[in-house]
Design a protein around this motif. Sequence first.
Motif, PDB file in Angstrom:
ATOM      1  N   GLY A   1      -7.009  -6.848 -46.766  1.00  0.00           N
ATOM      2  CA  GLY A   1      -7.603  -5.570 -47.143  1.00  0.00           C
ATOM      3  C   GLY A   1      -7.127  -5.011 -48.470  1.00  0.00           C
ATOM      4  O   GLY A   1      -6.918  -3.801 -48.587  1.00  0.00           O
ATOM      5  N   ALA A   2      -7.003  -5.862 -49.495  1.00  0.00           N
ATOM      6  CA  ALA A   2      -6.602  -5.351 -50.808  1.00  0.00           C
ATOM      7  C   ALA A   2      -7.674  -4.437 -51.386  1.00  0.00           C
ATOM      8  O   ALA A   2      -7.387  -3.348 -51.880  1.00  0.00           O
ATOM      9  CB  ALA A   2      -6.328  -6.516 -51.757  1.00  0.00           C
ATOM     10  N   GLY A   3      -8.928  -4.888 -51.324  1.00  0.00           N
ATOM     11  CA  GLY A   3     -10.014  -4.051 -51.793  1.00  0.00           C
ATOM     12  C   GLY A   3     -10.365  -2.991 -50.774  1.00  0.00           C
ATOM     13  O   GLY A   3     -10.465  -1.803 -51.088  1.00  0.00           O
ATOM     14  N   ASP A   4     -10.554  -3.412 -49.528  1.00  0.00           N
ATOM     15  CA  ASP A   4     -10.950  -2.533 -48.428  1.00  0.00           C
ATOM     16  C   ASP A   4      -9.786  -2.399 -47.440  1.00  0.00           C
ATOM     17  O   ASP A   4      -9.660  -3.213 -46.542  1.00  0.00           O
ATOM     18  CB  ASP A   4     -12.188  -3.112 -47.744  1.00  0.00           C
ATOM     19  N   CYS A   5      -8.938  -1.352 -47.559  1.00  0.00           N
ATOM     20  CA  CYS A   5      -9.128  -0.337 -48.561  1.00  0.00           C
ATOM     21  C   CYS A   5      -7.786   0.058 -49.154  1.00  0.00           C
ATOM     22  O   CYS A   5      -7.517   1.233 -49.386  1.00  0.00           O
ATOM     23  CB  CYS A   5      -9.840   0.869 -47.954  1.00  0.00           C
ATOM     24  N   ALA A   6      -6.900  -0.954 -49.384  1.00  0.00           N
ATOM     25  CA  ALA A   6      -5.646  -0.647 -50.070  1.00  0.00           C
ATOM     26  C   ALA A   6      -5.932  -0.099 -51.461  1.00  0.00           C
ATOM     27  O   ALA A   6      -5.178   0.747 -51.967  1.00  0.00           O
ATOM     28  CB  ALA A   6      -4.777  -1.901 -50.154  1.00  0.00           C
ATOM     29  N   SER A   7      -7.016  -0.562 -52.083  1.00  0.00           N
ATOM     30  CA  SER A   7      -7.371  -0.049 -53.407  1.00  0.00           C
ATOM     31  C   SER A   7      -7.682   1.441 -53.346  1.00  0.00           C
ATOM     32  O   SER A   7      -7.383   2.190 -54.291  1.00  0.00           O
ATOM     33  CB  SER A   7      -8.565  -0.819 -53.966  1.00  0.00           C
ATOM     34  N   CYS A   8      -8.277   1.885 -52.246  1.00  0.00           N
ATOM     35  CA  CYS A   8      -8.605   3.305 -52.090  1.00  0.00           C
ATOM     36  C   CYS A   8      -7.337   4.131 -51.911  1.00  0.00           C
ATOM     37  O   CYS A   8      -7.167   5.192 -52.530  1.00  0.00           O
ATOM     38  CB  CYS A   8      -9.524   3.486 -50.890  1.00  0.00           C
ATOM     39  N   VAL A   9      -6.448   3.652 -51.055  1.00  0.00           N
ATOM     40  CA  VAL A   9      -5.173   4.343 -50.825  1.00  0.00           C
ATOM     41  C   VAL A   9      -4.370   4.403 -52.113  1.00  0.00           C
ATOM     42  O   VAL A   9      -3.814   5.453 -52.480  1.00  0.00           O
ATOM     43  CB  VAL A   9      -4.382   3.626 -49.720  1.00  0.00           C
ATOM     44  N   ALA A  10      -4.313   3.286 -52.835  1.00  0.00           N
ATOM     45  CA  ALA A  10      -3.559   3.230 -54.081  1.00  0.00           C
ATOM     46  C   ALA A  10      -4.120   4.207 -55.109  1.00  0.00           C
ATOM     47  O   ALA A  10      -3.367   4.867 -55.838  1.00  0.00           O
ATOM     48  CB  ALA A  10      -3.577   1.809 -54.638  1.00  0.00           C
ATOM     49  N   SER A  11      -5.460   4.312 -55.162  1.00  0.00           N
ATOM     50  CA  SER A  11      -6.083   5.253 -56.101  1.00  0.00           C
ATOM     51  C   SER A  11      -5.641   6.676 -55.808  1.00  0.00           C
ATOM     52  O   SER A  11      -5.266   7.429 -56.722  1.00  0.00           O
ATOM     53  CB  SER A  11      -7.612   5.147 -56.004  1.00  0.00           C
ATOM     54  N   LEU A  12      -5.649   7.075 -54.535  1.00  0.00           N
ATOM     55  CA  LEU A  12      -5.294   8.443 -54.185  1.00  0.00           C
ATOM     56  C   LEU A  12      -3.793   8.703 -54.341  1.00  0.00           C
ATOM     57  O   LEU A  12      -3.386   9.814 -54.698  1.00  0.00           O
ATOM     58  CB  LEU A  12      -5.744   8.762 -52.762  1.00  0.00           C
ATOM     59  N   LEU A  13      -2.965   7.692 -54.072  1.00  0.00           N
ATOM     60  CA  LEU A  13      -1.529   7.871 -54.288  1.00  0.00           C
ATOM     61  C   LEU A  13      -1.238   8.132 -55.755  1.00  0.00           C
ATOM     62  O   LEU A  13      -0.425   9.002 -56.098  1.00  0.00           O
ATOM     63  CB  LEU A  13      -0.769   6.634 -53.807  1.00  0.00           C
ATOM     64  N   GLU A  14      -1.907   7.397 -56.634  1.00  0.00           N
ATOM     65  CA  GLU A  14      -1.688   7.593 -58.066  1.00  0.00           C
ATOM     66  C   GLU A  14      -2.276   8.918 -58.539  1.00  0.00           C
ATOM     67  O   GLU A  14      -1.694   9.589 -59.399  1.00  0.00           O
ATOM     68  CB  GLU A  14      -2.284   6.408 -58.841  1.00  0.00           C
ATOM     69  N   VAL A  15      -3.423   9.310 -57.983  1.00  0.00           N
ATOM     70  CA  VAL A  15      -3.999  10.610 -58.337  1.00  0.00           C
ATOM     71  C   VAL A  15      -3.080  11.735 -57.866  1.00  0.00           C
ATOM     72  O   VAL A  15      -2.852  12.723 -58.596  1.00  0.00           O
ATOM     73  CB  VAL A  15      -5.415  10.768 -57.734  1.00  0.00           C
ATOM     74  N   ALA A  16      -2.536  11.619 -56.646  1.00  0.00           N
ATOM     75  CA  ALA A  16      -1.615  12.647 -56.139  1.00  0.00           C
ATOM     76  C   ALA A  16      -0.384  12.756 -57.035  1.00  0.00           C
ATOM     77  O   ALA A  16       0.080  13.861 -57.353  1.00  0.00           O
ATOM     78  CB  ALA A  16      -1.217  12.327 -54.706  1.00  0.00           C
ATOM     79  N   ARG A  17       0.157  11.612 -57.433  1.00  0.00           N
ATOM     80  CA  ARG A  17       1.297  11.635 -58.360  1.00  0.00           C
ATOM     81  C   ARG A  17       0.919  12.298 -59.671  1.00  0.00           C
ATOM     82  O   ARG A  17       1.682  13.111 -60.239  1.00  0.00           O
ATOM     83  CB  ARG A  17       1.767  10.199 -58.623  1.00  0.00           C
TER      84      ARG A  17
END
Length: 873
Positions: free
Chosen positions: A162-178
């Motif tokens: 699940g790198a694309g679905d949906c670790a990529s989504c989680v990673a995007s929001l973690l970086e946005v939160a930071r």
Amino acid sequence: MAFWRLSSGDASGFKFLFSIASLYALMVAIAYCVLHMKHISPLPFDAPLDRFSEARAVEHIRVLADEIDGRQEGRPGLREAATYIKSQLEMVKERAGSNLRVEVEETQVDGSFSMMFLGHNISLGYRNHSNILMRISSMHSLDTDASVLMNAHFDSPVNSPGAGDCASCVASLLEVARLVVDSGWAPPQPIIFLFNGAEELFMLGSHGFMTQHKLKDTIGAFVNVEASGTGGIDLVCQSGPGSWPSNVYSQAATHPMAQSSAQDVFPVIPGDTDYRMFAEDYGDIPGLDIIFLRGGYYYHTSFDTVDRILPGSMQARGENLISILKAFTSSSKLKVASERKSLDMDANRDMVERAVFFDYLTLFMVYYPRRVAMVLHNIPAALFFLAPFFLYMRDPGIHPLLPVFWAFLKGFIQHTAGILLGVIFPVLFSVVRLFFAYPMSWFAHLYLAFLMFIPCSFFGLLLPRTIYDRVSHCQGVSSKKIMKVETSDEARFWGAFGLYAFVTSAYFFAGLNGGFMTFVICISMLLGWIAFYVSVKSYGHDSIKSPMFYVIALVPCLLYSVYFSGILALLLIEKTGMMGAVPPPYGFYLADVAVAAVTGIVTGLCVGPIIPICGRWLAKASILKFLLHFTVVMLAVSSQLFPYSKDAPKRVILQHTFFSAGGNEITGSSYDLAVIDSNSMEFVFKHAPEVAEKLHAGPSFSLGNAEVSPQEAWLALFPISCVVTTNGRFPAKANKILERYSQLPHLKTHKPPTTFDNGTRRVHLELSLGSLEEIWVSVLNVTGPLSRWSFADGKPPAPELPSGGPPSYILRLSGNSSEKWIFWLEANSKEELRVDLAVLDQRVDEETRHLKSLFPGWSDVIAYSSFLSTYSF
């Protein structure tokens, strides 16, 4: 050598053909770069802290997809992922400045509800699924202030990292939160980051938030981040309710990727996202559903790894998200649930009606409300009807009104016939090709589908003009005036224009919002006609420069058509690997016919607008012969190519099925094998003889002679099992299973039944899932006079009606398998209730692991164990 002895007219035609082909090749190269994010420069890990960094986000993906061993319900990795996400949020919280209030919490959600998915009615019960939440607000905000929700799920499907679905989504929001915290920006309204742990189990995490969390009614807008692949275009595929979310996106997105046509087709796609919970089923929250589209080959497979993430995709997504987030939090239209209900909808139309919008190669957005589209999208049809009158008024003596109408009608019919033939010929060639080639031989070779089907589609587009010119030349005409009108490019132009105009109007009156494509074609054709008319005055009607001016004026439209068509065609081709295996004989042709038809449609969109003017130089017998010869050569080449590779895997389901009774008794065992595309098990066994030998299938295996798995054998996958239609059953050993498990799943009465005055009886049941180690889901199929049960507010879903069988009611249970499920069923008659139980365990025995290893590297095998048992009460 006769083929090369061309007349001057044919030579000019080929010169024009190759010039046009070169122009389209350049446009394809530009569209390719856009679709693969070649124009985006990813920022490194040490990028400034006030910028979104793809490298930092990819590091989160690496941890979630590589270091953690599986994020599926029932596996320890899901708990590890939750711990990692929470720890990252706590680190962000520690860095928050004094102007921010940051709260982090983890909640466990439980619930039960009914829904329809893939046309099937099911009820779902769940417990102890984890949601992790971060709320960032200014120090002056209140808990009741309207907030913006950013949602992503951190669970992944069975068998996939699940790198694309949906670790990529989680990673995007973690970086946005930071980024929100480290940039020093104090949001005008609160932001809630929701990381839910159960989307792959039918949106359970988001359902739990929308039905149980104290902040649910404060959400004024949301952005759901999803993935149907591993990068590329990050498309807004759903927007609503109303047009406000898409309007915000169009104004704020740094790299806009949105088309209102996507939400016209999304309802027919076999899938769903958390958007459904927020905007439709359990809320009316305005929001966006944003999904990675490219890399569909790896979606829900073991190939969905971090190295498949397309460079630039995460950077573009992150920059979009932070811009959209700032726009939403600054909007005066951000309202809590109670305020939205009290709005004067007549004064806030954008909260109820959708809009038309589309991006132009991710450079900018075009956006207009539906009320504006009502005027714009019907202007071309009005112009088509008025054009004969203008032509007549310009010179009544040369252009009599009735012959002009007739000529326009002929032009309309001719172009319509060309568009239809442009679809029919690729479909016919796709069927003929299957007499000597594998289905889907283009699957691992994307270019092959275009090289096979575009030339024959172009042949179909040109054929009506060629036939008409031949017939007109042989028969002649009696009236010079009529001949001048009928043979003019003007009549053909307006006929083609009329077709696109009518399609635009029809699309609008059908209540859809994607007619912008044909509308843009109409407007561009008008500009092209003006350029052509001026060039004819300068160079003459017989000069090849005149149609080139027409084409050049259309280039912006044609480039967009290539971009739009590329999204559609690539998405379809990549998804044919999971569209389901329809039974023979139709299933053998389904994927090829679908790809051929869509290729024909997009060829009509990309090339059709130039045919009315350029057809004079292109509709020649020698060019048609060339197109046919080229198509035949490509068909021959396709027969030599293998359909699959590690970059385009074939999907296979390997289910080790155990039939049990009495809790600890195994009554039978089998391997149930299914494929999920047009190439059947016969294909697999032919190219994987070790698998055939292990399953005792033999070299002469045939679907017609094989034992077919009954539909109830796939109950653990319901309703996904509806795409598992061509399958086989093979004997398997089960003598060691009881050495691993001390107890198997078992259903029994919890206490004596209760009989009510109205004659109904209530059966009290206890479901124990035994000592199974990695349970994904348990599915119950209740057959009989069921009137109520203790799930979904006591109301069973609409019954499934299997052919030749009684109505049945489906229930899916997930979460915390170590505890027993206690529930009751109510029957409204003395007739017994039959309960079929299927439990999907992700652990497989050593023999099954060995069998899985025998499959070739170009296949992706989803292997698991299914425990089936039947009870009567």
